[in-house]
Design a protein around this motif. Structure first.
Motif, PDB file in Angstrom:
ATOM      1  N   GLN A   8     -28.063 -26.308 -46.225  1.00 59.29           N
ATOM      2  CA  GLN A   8     -28.346 -26.914 -47.521  1.00 59.29           C
ATOM      3  C   GLN A   8     -27.022 -27.343 -48.141  1.00 59.29           C
ATOM      4  N   GLN A   9     -27.026 -28.479 -48.780  1.00 52.32           N
ATOM      5  CA  GLN A   9     -25.816 -28.955 -49.423  1.00 52.32           C
ATOM      6  C   GLN A   9     -25.537 -28.108 -50.657  1.00 52.32           C
ATOM      7  N   HIS A  10     -24.260 -27.910 -50.935  1.00 56.79           N
ATOM      8  CA  HIS A  10     -23.900 -27.148 -52.123  1.00 56.79           C
ATOM      9  C   HIS A  10     -24.220 -27.973 -53.361  1.00 56.79           C
ATOM     10  N   GLY A  11     -24.875 -27.367 -54.326  1.00 63.65           N
ATOM     11  CA  GLY A  11     -25.214 -28.053 -55.554  1.00 63.65           C
ATOM     12  C   GLY A  11     -26.529 -28.796 -55.512  1.00 63.65           C
ATOM     13  N   ALA A  12     -27.169 -28.860 -54.355  1.00 58.89           N
ATOM     14  CA  ALA A  12     -28.451 -29.559 -54.277  1.00 58.89           C
ATOM     15  C   ALA A  12     -29.548 -28.638 -54.806  1.00 58.89           C
ATOM     16  N   ALA A  13     -30.417 -29.196 -55.585  1.00 60.39           N
ATOM     17  CA  ALA A  13     -31.517 -28.416 -56.149  1.00 60.39           C
ATOM     18  C   ALA A  13     -32.576 -28.168 -55.078  1.00 60.39           C
ATOM     19  N   PRO A  14     -33.244 -27.020 -55.135  1.00 61.68           N
ATOM     20  CA  PRO A  14     -34.301 -26.765 -54.157  1.00 61.68           C
ATOM     21  C   PRO A  14     -35.481 -27.704 -54.373  1.00 61.68           C
ATOM     22  N   SER A  15     -36.188 -27.973 -53.295  1.00 62.02           N
ATOM     23  CA  SER A  15     -37.345 -28.860 -53.393  1.00 62.02           C
ATOM     24  C   SER A  15     -38.512 -28.106 -54.031  1.00 62.02           C
ATOM     25  N   VAL A  16     -39.563 -28.824 -54.358  1.00 61.28           N
ATOM     26  CA  VAL A  16     -40.744 -28.220 -54.966  1.00 61.28           C
ATOM     27  C   VAL A  16     -41.366 -27.208 -54.008  1.00 61.28           C
ATOM     28  N   TRP A  17     -41.390 -27.538 -52.717  1.00 63.19           N
ATOM     29  CA  TRP A  17     -41.966 -26.623 -51.733  1.00 63.19           C
ATOM     30  C   TRP A  17     -41.144 -25.334 -51.649  1.00 63.19           C
ATOM     31  N   GLN A  18     -39.813 -25.452 -51.712  1.00 68.06           N
ATOM     32  CA  GLN A  18     -38.968 -24.269 -51.685  1.00 68.06           C
ATOM     33  C   GLN A  18     -39.173 -23.415 -52.930  1.00 68.06           C
ATOM     34  N   LYS A  19     -39.342 -24.063 -54.071  1.00 70.66           N
ATOM     35  CA  LYS A  19     -39.621 -23.317 -55.303  1.00 70.66           C
ATOM     36  C   LYS A  19     -40.952 -22.592 -55.209  1.00 70.66           C
ATOM     37  N   LEU A  20     -41.953 -23.264 -54.639  1.00 71.97           N
ATOM     38  CA  LEU A  20     -43.268 -22.660 -54.485  1.00 71.97           C
ATOM     39  C   LEU A  20     -43.194 -21.432 -53.588  1.00 71.97           C
ATOM     40  N   LYS A  21     -42.510 -21.563 -52.453  1.00 74.44           N
ATOM     41  CA  LYS A  21     -42.387 -20.430 -51.534  1.00 74.44           C
ATOM     42  C   LYS A  21     -41.612 -19.281 -52.167  1.00 74.44           C
TER      43      LYS A  21
END
Length: 128
Positions: A8-21
């Protein structure tokens, strides 16, 4: 020795699927713990029941984990859903003037709005 590919890139926000999990996993952990506490208390207070200790306790734990994981998964997606990236929000906060007015500025703004609305309403009031 070659470097492993970045996950994962530094500073990149997690995706919606990652937030859900992530919300579901956190809710599952909290639900299992709460289910264990309340299930154990219920068994100690009311007895094991016809199904046995392990079946009764696992039912408490799994139902609590499912409920908590469902609501925390949805809550983590809703709460963290942003239309702008954090970088854009920071730039917006630095560049735009604050939306806080003094009492005098707010009162003058309200008087101007009221005068504007009275001008719009005046033809209707006097024509009848």
């Amino acid at each position: 020795m070659p470097l492993p590919p970045p996950t994962q890139q530094h500073g990149a926000a997690p995706s919606v699927w990652q937030k859900l999990k992530m919300g579901a996993m956190m809710g599952g952990g909290v639900g299992l713990t709460i289910g264990f506490i309340f299930g154990s208390y219920s068994i100690l207070r009311g007895g094991v029941g016809p199904r046995g200790f392990l079946a009764t306790l696992s039912q408490y734990m799994l139902s609590s984990a499912a409920t908590f994981s469902f609501f925390l998964a949805i809550g983590s997606v809703i709460r963290n859903e942003e239309l702008m990236s954090p970088t854009m929000q920071a730039a917006r906060a630095q560049l735009l003037p604050p939306l806080v007015f003094s009492k005098a500025q707010g009162a003058a703004w309200m008087r101007a709005r009221w005068a504007q609305e009275k001008k719009k309403e005046a033809p209707w009031i006097h024509s009848q």
